[in-house]
Design a protein around this motif. Structure first.
Motif, PDB file in Angstrom:
ATOM      1  N   UNK A 171       0.828  -1.198   0.000  1.00  0.00           N
ATOM      2  CA  UNK A 171       0.000   0.000   0.000  1.00  0.00           C
ATOM      3  C   UNK A 171       0.867   1.256   0.000  1.00  0.00           C
ATOM      4  N   UNK A 172       1.919   1.260   0.805  1.00  0.00           N
ATOM      5  CA  UNK A 172       2.844   2.390   0.873  1.00  0.00           C
ATOM      6  C   UNK A 172       3.450   2.670  -0.502  1.00  0.00           C
ATOM      7  N   UNK A 173       3.986   1.635  -1.120  1.00  0.00           N
ATOM      8  CA  UNK A 173       4.657   1.791  -2.413  1.00  0.00           C
ATOM      9  C   UNK A 173       3.674   2.246  -3.482  1.00  0.00           C
ATOM     10  N   UNK A 174       2.503   1.638  -3.537  1.00  0.00           N
ATOM     11  CA  UNK A 174       1.506   2.000  -4.553  1.00  0.00           C
ATOM     12  C   UNK A 174       1.032   3.436  -4.363  1.00  0.00           C
ATOM     13  N   UNK A 175       0.753   3.838  -3.133  1.00  0.00           N
ATOM     14  CA  UNK A 175       0.279   5.205  -2.896  1.00  0.00           C
ATOM     15  C   UNK A 175       1.354   6.239  -3.213  1.00  0.00           C
ATOM     16  N   UNK A 176       2.601   5.963  -2.854  1.00  0.00           N
ATOM     17  CA  UNK A 176       3.686   6.900  -3.177  1.00  0.00           C
ATOM     18  C   UNK A 176       3.859   6.999  -4.687  1.00  0.00           C
ATOM     19  N   UNK A 177       3.860   5.861  -5.384  1.00  0.00           N
ATOM     20  CA  UNK A 177       4.001   5.892  -6.844  1.00  0.00           C
ATOM     21  C   UNK A 177       2.832   6.607  -7.510  1.00  0.00           C
ATOM     22  N   UNK A 178       1.615   6.351  -7.045  1.00  0.00           N
ATOM     23  CA  UNK A 178       0.450   7.033  -7.615  1.00  0.00           C
ATOM     24  C   UNK A 178       0.532   8.540  -7.370  1.00  0.00           C
ATOM     25  N   UNK A 179       0.962   8.930  -6.180  1.00  0.00           N
ATOM     26  CA  UNK A 179       1.069  10.351  -5.852  1.00  0.00           C
ATOM     27  C   UNK A 179       2.124  11.026  -6.724  1.00  0.00           C
ATOM     28  N   UNK A 180       3.292  10.402  -6.814  1.00  0.00           N
ATOM     29  CA  UNK A 180       4.414  11.026  -7.516  1.00  0.00           C
ATOM     30  C   UNK A 180       4.216  11.010  -9.031  1.00  0.00           C
ATOM     31  N   UNK A 181       3.764   9.890  -9.562  1.00  0.00           N
ATOM     32  CA  UNK A 181       3.680   9.757 -11.014  1.00  0.00           C
ATOM     33  C   UNK A 181       2.380  10.283 -11.615  1.00  0.00           C
ATOM     34  N   UNK A 182       1.295  10.253 -10.846  1.00  0.00           N
ATOM     35  CA  UNK A 182      -0.001  10.655 -11.412  1.00  0.00           C
ATOM     36  C   UNK A 182      -0.527  11.931 -10.770  1.00  0.00           C
ATOM     37  N   UNK A 183      -0.742  11.896  -9.450  1.00  0.00           N
ATOM     38  CA  UNK A 183      -1.474  12.990  -8.810  1.00  0.00           C
ATOM     39  C   UNK A 183      -0.657  14.265  -8.639  1.00  0.00           C
ATOM     40  N   UNK A 184       0.662  14.186  -8.626  1.00  0.00           N
ATOM     41  CA  UNK A 184       1.459  15.418  -8.601  1.00  0.00           C
ATOM     42  C   UNK A 184       1.395  16.149  -9.934  1.00  0.00           C
ATOM     43  N   UNK A 185       1.003  15.447 -10.989  1.00  0.00           N
ATOM     44  CA  UNK A 185       0.880  16.069 -12.311  1.00  0.00           C
ATOM     45  C   UNK A 185      -0.502  16.697 -12.521  1.00  0.00           C
ATOM     46  N   UNK A 186      -1.453  16.390 -11.643  1.00  0.00           N
ATOM     47  CA  UNK A 186      -2.815  16.921 -11.765  1.00  0.00           C
ATOM     48  C   UNK A 186      -2.881  18.254 -11.045  1.00  0.00           C
TER      49      UNK A 186
END
Length: 167
Positions: A11-26
């Motif tokens: 969960x930690x890894x997936x949430x960090x990756x989603x935040x950095x790769x997807x949601x920081x770009x939104x």
């Protein structure tokens, strides 16, 4: 025990990756910035020791800071919500029997989970955005950012409970 540990590491890894790769770009006009990585702190079991909660909050915040080049503001905001989490859960739960060990949507009522998420996300975003600007000169503009980002983050977090984190 090992299975639970693997679940939270994933969960930690997936949430960090989603935040950095997807949601920081939104970003919508600079006012809507979703931060879903705090879901990790929100979904930790209620029996998690307070010192571990604070450490994990610091660690996930520092990880996001490292990828976002943001000088510790995510760590500060996440440690604060990790600190107040037990108090928030105690204040919104009527009795000890009403609390599930896991504070997810499936284990609790929708209204409880929404209220819990709203409080935690709003406080996190309030601290994060005001630390980012470090001034009250644009108080209402920053407050609008807090509200819009909180609404979008809450929507994504609740949606993730329906789609992904169905425990």
């Amino acid at each position: 025990m090992l299975q639970v540990l693997i679940k939270y590491i994933t969960m930690f890894v997936v949430l960090v990756l989603m935040q950095v790769l997807v949601f920081n770009q939104v970003q919508f006009s600079g006012y809507v910035n979703p931060f879903i990585y705090i879901l990790f702190i929100l979904l930790l079991p209620l029996s998690t020791p307070h010192y571990l909660l604070l450490f994990l909050g610091f660690f996930i915040g520092l990880t996001i800071d490292a990828f976002s080049n943001s000088l510790g503001i995510h760590a500060a905001a996440t440690v604060f919500i990790a600190f107040i989490r037990p108090f928030v859960i105690r204040s919104i739960s009527n009795r000890e029997e009403d609390r599930s060990e896991y504070p997810g949507l499936k284990q609790n009522k929708f209204s409880w989970f929404l209220y819990y998420t709203f409080i935690m996300v709003f406080i996190h975003h309030f601290i994060l955005f005001y630390l980012e600007f470090f001034t009250f000169s644009h108080f209402f503009t920053t407050f609008l950012r807090v509200i819009l980002s909180s609404v979008f983050s809450i929507f994504v977090i609740v949606l993730s409970q329906f789609l992904i984190f169905r425990e």
